[in-house]
Design a protein around this motif. Structure first.
Motif, PDB file in Angstrom:
ATOM      1  N   ARG A 172       0.867   5.736   4.980  1.00  0.00           N
ATOM      2  CA  ARG A 172       0.792   6.690   6.088  1.00  0.00           C
ATOM      3  C   ARG A 172      -0.551   6.590   6.811  1.00  0.00           C
ATOM      4  O   ARG A 172      -0.621   6.763   8.031  1.00  0.00           O
ATOM      5  N   GLU A 173      -1.611   6.284   6.072  1.00  0.00           N
ATOM      6  CA  GLU A 173      -2.922   6.110   6.704  1.00  0.00           C
ATOM      7  C   GLU A 173      -2.935   4.870   7.592  1.00  0.00           C
ATOM      8  O   GLU A 173      -3.472   4.889   8.711  1.00  0.00           O
ATOM      9  N   ASP A 176      -3.348   2.193  12.525  1.00  0.00           N
ATOM     10  CA  ASP A 176      -3.018   0.887  13.101  1.00  0.00           C
ATOM     11  C   ASP A 176      -1.672   0.837  13.811  1.00  0.00           C
ATOM     12  O   ASP A 176      -1.291  -0.209  14.333  1.00  0.00           O
ATOM     13  N   GLY A 177      -0.923   1.950  13.818  1.00  0.00           N
ATOM     14  CA  GLY A 177       0.340   1.983  14.540  1.00  0.00           C
ATOM     15  C   GLY A 177       1.551   1.833  13.638  1.00  0.00           C
ATOM     16  O   GLY A 177       1.449   1.470  12.462  1.00  0.00           O
ATOM     17  N   TRP A 178       2.715   2.093  14.223  1.00  0.00           N
ATOM     18  CA  TRP A 178       3.934   2.183  13.416  1.00  0.00           C
ATOM     19  C   TRP A 178       4.382   0.849  12.847  1.00  0.00           C
ATOM     20  O   TRP A 178       4.876   0.783  11.722  1.00  0.00           O
ATOM     21  N   GLU A 228      11.187   2.686  16.900  1.00  0.00           N
ATOM     22  CA  GLU A 228       9.903   3.362  16.717  1.00  0.00           C
ATOM     23  C   GLU A 228      10.050   4.846  16.401  1.00  0.00           C
ATOM     24  O   GLU A 228       9.396   5.371  15.491  1.00  0.00           O
ATOM     25  N   ALA A 229      10.895   5.560  17.143  1.00  0.00           N
ATOM     26  CA  ALA A 229      10.998   7.016  16.961  1.00  0.00           C
ATOM     27  C   ALA A 229      11.474   7.360  15.554  1.00  0.00           C
ATOM     28  O   ALA A 229      10.920   8.274  14.911  1.00  0.00           O
ATOM     29  N   ALA A 276       6.198  10.066   8.971  1.00  0.00           N
ATOM     30  CA  ALA A 276       5.476  11.330   9.086  1.00  0.00           C
ATOM     31  C   ALA A 276       6.074  12.416   8.197  1.00  0.00           C
ATOM     32  O   ALA A 276       5.335  13.303   7.731  1.00  0.00           O
ATOM     33  N   HIS A 277       7.379  12.364   7.937  1.00  0.00           N
ATOM     34  CA  HIS A 277       8.030  13.479   7.244  1.00  0.00           C
ATOM     35  C   HIS A 277       8.771  13.051   5.974  1.00  0.00           C
ATOM     36  O   HIS A 277       8.415  13.469   4.878  1.00  0.00           O
ATOM     37  N   ASP A 278       9.811  12.218   6.117  1.00  0.00           N
ATOM     38  CA  ASP A 278      10.651  11.934   4.953  1.00  0.00           C
ATOM     39  C   ASP A 278       9.941  11.109   3.890  1.00  0.00           C
ATOM     40  O   ASP A 278      10.248  11.237   2.698  1.00  0.00           O
ATOM     41  N   ALA A 279       9.000  10.260   4.278  1.00  0.00           N
ATOM     42  CA  ALA A 279       8.254   9.499   3.274  1.00  0.00           C
ATOM     43  C   ALA A 279       7.421  10.430   2.397  1.00  0.00           C
ATOM     44  O   ALA A 279       7.250  10.182   1.193  1.00  0.00           O
TER      45      ALA A 279
END
Length: 277
Positions: free
Chosen positions: A147-148, A153-155, A189-190, A197-200
């Protein structure tokens, strides 16, 4: 080709998009990662002659729009969604394939609402909380680091990092003849952004203790612990499958391919799934 029937099921805080194909016993496929209802269409193609296959977008992904997208979703909400979906579509206990995050949902559903399922094939359930303490902490550190990387560095960099964590080398994946993998482009991407951001986070913090596995072993749902044949044995998702199998008193069943064998080997994956069901 079997026609696809689509629907939208209102649930608290969201509306679930689902798709139904085929005829026969109901088989629910709950996808991994950012996978939506269409993620494993090629595998489903090899199942619809024998099963009514239901796929869906988890809340927050693609067409399953949240009332409050910023809030994300809890594991219990995901489980309740599947409970409601099966209550809406199934006449009795259903069959279920859960892959990674989908297996996390399936195992909790089998524990809390066993009357919904007859068989659950849990392919590499991504539950660090079922591992011995040192491995659990390492897996959670890896997912926090992913996540960091995503934030800094982007998705796409975040996706590449989670692939490494899950033992996937995109440049060297063994692929069944004729299989086509979706490109890593802007259309994804979305959903990746929501997943990371959430499920992970939800997945990373999930727990499944030995007492719960013992209860599953003694319960009415037949649980099949599964893993990819080429998944590296040291990565946490494979180790989760091993721990689940050990708790159930069986050996893990090995499907073609690795963590995403349902995508890289759709025909072979479906053939083995049919024998297990």
């Amino acid at each position: 080709m079997q026609a696809t029937r689509t629907g939208s099921l209102p649930v608290p805080g969201a509306a679930l998009h689902y798709e139904v194909r085929g005829e026969g016993p109901l088989l629910l496929v709950s996808q991994s990662g950012e996978g939506d209802a269409n993620r494993s269409d090629a595998m489903v193609d090899h199942l619809v002659d024998a099963y009514t296959v239901v796929t869906y977008d988890r809340r927050g992904l693609s067409r399953s729009v949240l009332d409050d997208p910023a809030r994300g979703a809890t594991l219990d909400e995901h489980v309740d969604d599947v409970d409601r979906l099966l209550a809406h579509l199934a006449d009795g206990p259903a069959l279920m394939l859960g892959c990674s995050m989908g297996a996390v949902i399936g195992l909790r559903l089998a524990r809390r609402r066993p009357e919904r399922l007859s068989v659950l094939v849990a392919h590499e359930p991504a539950i660090p909380g079922m591992l011995p303490e040192a491995e659990k902490l390492r897996a959670r550190r890896e997912l926090d680091e992913m996540r960091e990387v995503f934030r800094e560095d982007g998705w796409i960099a975040g996706v590449r990092r989670i692939a490494e964590i899950l033992g996937i080398d995109p440049a060297r994946q063994e692929v069944e003849p004729g299989a086509r993998l979706a490109p890593l482009d802007a259309s994804r991407e979305a959903d990746f952004t929501f997943f990371i951001a959430h499920d992970a986070v939800t997945m990373s913090r999930a727990e499944l203790g030995q007492d719960e596995i013992s209860a599953l072993r003694q319960g009415p749902v037949r649980i099949v612990a599964a893993a990819g044949r080429t998944t590296p044995r040291q990565v946490f998702d494979y180790r989760c499958a091993e721990e689940l199998a050990a708790g159930l008193g069986v050996a893990p069943v090995h499907f073609p391919g690795g963590h995403n064998g349902n995508l890289t080997h759709p025909k072979g994956f479906a053939e083995l799934l049919r024998t297990l069901l």
